[in-house]
Scaffold this motif. Structure first.
Motif, PDB file in Angstrom:
ATOM      1  N   GLU A 132      -7.055  -0.031   2.458  1.00 53.29           N
ATOM      2  CA  GLU A 132      -5.709   0.173   1.998  1.00 53.29           C
ATOM      3  C   GLU A 132      -5.471   1.421   1.559  1.00 53.29           C
ATOM      4  OE1 GLU A 132      -5.267  -2.538  -1.427  1.00 53.29           O
ATOM      5  OE2 GLU A 132      -4.879  -4.313  -0.073  1.00 53.29           O
ATOM      6  N   ILE A 180       4.175   5.406  -1.988  1.00 55.07           N
ATOM      7  CA  ILE A 180       3.011   5.958  -1.268  1.00 55.07           C
ATOM      8  C   ILE A 180       3.416   7.429  -1.158  1.00 55.07           C
ATOM      9  CG2 ILE A 180       1.579   5.853   0.813  1.00 55.07           C
ATOM     10  CD1 ILE A 180       2.208   2.878   0.989  1.00 55.07           C
ATOM     11  N   LEU A 186      -2.745  -3.542  -4.048  1.00 56.81           N
ATOM     12  CA  LEU A 186      -1.375  -3.528  -2.837  1.00 56.81           C
ATOM     13  C   LEU A 186      -0.842  -4.916  -2.980  1.00 56.81           C
ATOM     14  CD1 LEU A 186       0.298  -2.134  -1.188  1.00 56.81           C
ATOM     15  CD2 LEU A 186      -0.908  -2.899   0.737  1.00 56.81           C
ATOM     16  N   MET A 206      -2.999   4.259   3.241  1.00 57.78           N
ATOM     17  CA  MET A 206      -1.995   5.054   2.518  1.00 57.78           C
ATOM     18  C   MET A 206      -2.066   6.418   2.636  1.00 57.78           C
ATOM     19  SD  MET A 206      -1.428   2.754  -1.364  1.00 57.78           S
ATOM     20  CE  MET A 206      -2.564   1.497  -1.252  1.00 57.78           C
TER      21      MET A 206
END
Length: 189
Positions: free
Chosen positions: A6, A61, A70, A10
């Motif tokens: 994640e 983000i 998330l 990002m």
């Protein structure tokens, strides 16, 4: 999705990689849409809630917001957007069209698949018949998997009110489903 993945996605998004955003959010969208649809009773409104949530996620983000979990963060964000839309559209009514809502299951035979689909449709129709306040707490609790404290905070109501709405929603669902099951047995006789 793992936290490291994640975070990598990002960071890629912040560097302008649009495919990274798609990879990050694609696993979240089906559950988000089902939850929003269940709460709002409208495809366009559910799509609006999901779209608004995705836009807000992208902005967060890009602004460097630290998002630790998330899925949980996005679930709460979606819940906020769905509640906002529900409040705005309080009097909005639309017929329930559940033909396109595909509830996935692991049935092995066509008959089991058909029976599960009918049960899912009956459950969804029953949920849609609940009052808006009951649908919202039910959706937040079961579909978005928020805790009672989180729902109370989100809706700015007491925890006891959340519990009461959940209880009454369950009672109504049980009664509706019990009557439907009785009618189905009568047809078989």
């Amino acid at each position: 999705m793992e936290r490291e993945t994640e975070q990598r996605l990002m960071n890629d998004i912040r560097r302008g990689n649009k495919e990274a955003f798609r990879a990050l959010v694609n696993p979240l969208i089906p559950k988000a849409y089902r939850s929003a649809y269940m709460m709002l009773q409208s495809r366009p409104l559910a799509e609006e809630a999901v779209q608004n949530s995705l836009i807000e996620l992208y902005s967060a983000i890009m602004n460097g917001k630290e998002i630790v979990r998330l899925q949980g963060w996005f679930s709460r964000l979606l819940a906020h957007r769905a509640v906002d839309i529900a409040r705005k559209e309080q009097g909005y009514k639309q017929t329930v069209d559940i033909d396109g809502v595909d509830i996935q299951d692991a049935a092995s035979t066509p008959l089991e698949s058909l029976l599960k689909k009918e049960q899912s449709e009956r459950l969804l129709e029953s949920i849609m018949a609940l009052e808006l306040q009951q649908r919202i707490v039910l959706g937040l609790y079961y579909f978005q998997e928020l805790k009672i404290e989180e729902i109370a905070s989100l809706l700015d109501i007491k925890e006891g009110t959340v519990k009461s709405r959940l209880y009454h929603a369950r009672v109504k669902l049980s009664a509706v489903l019990h009557r439907a099951q009785g009618r189905a047995k009568e047809l078989l006789i």
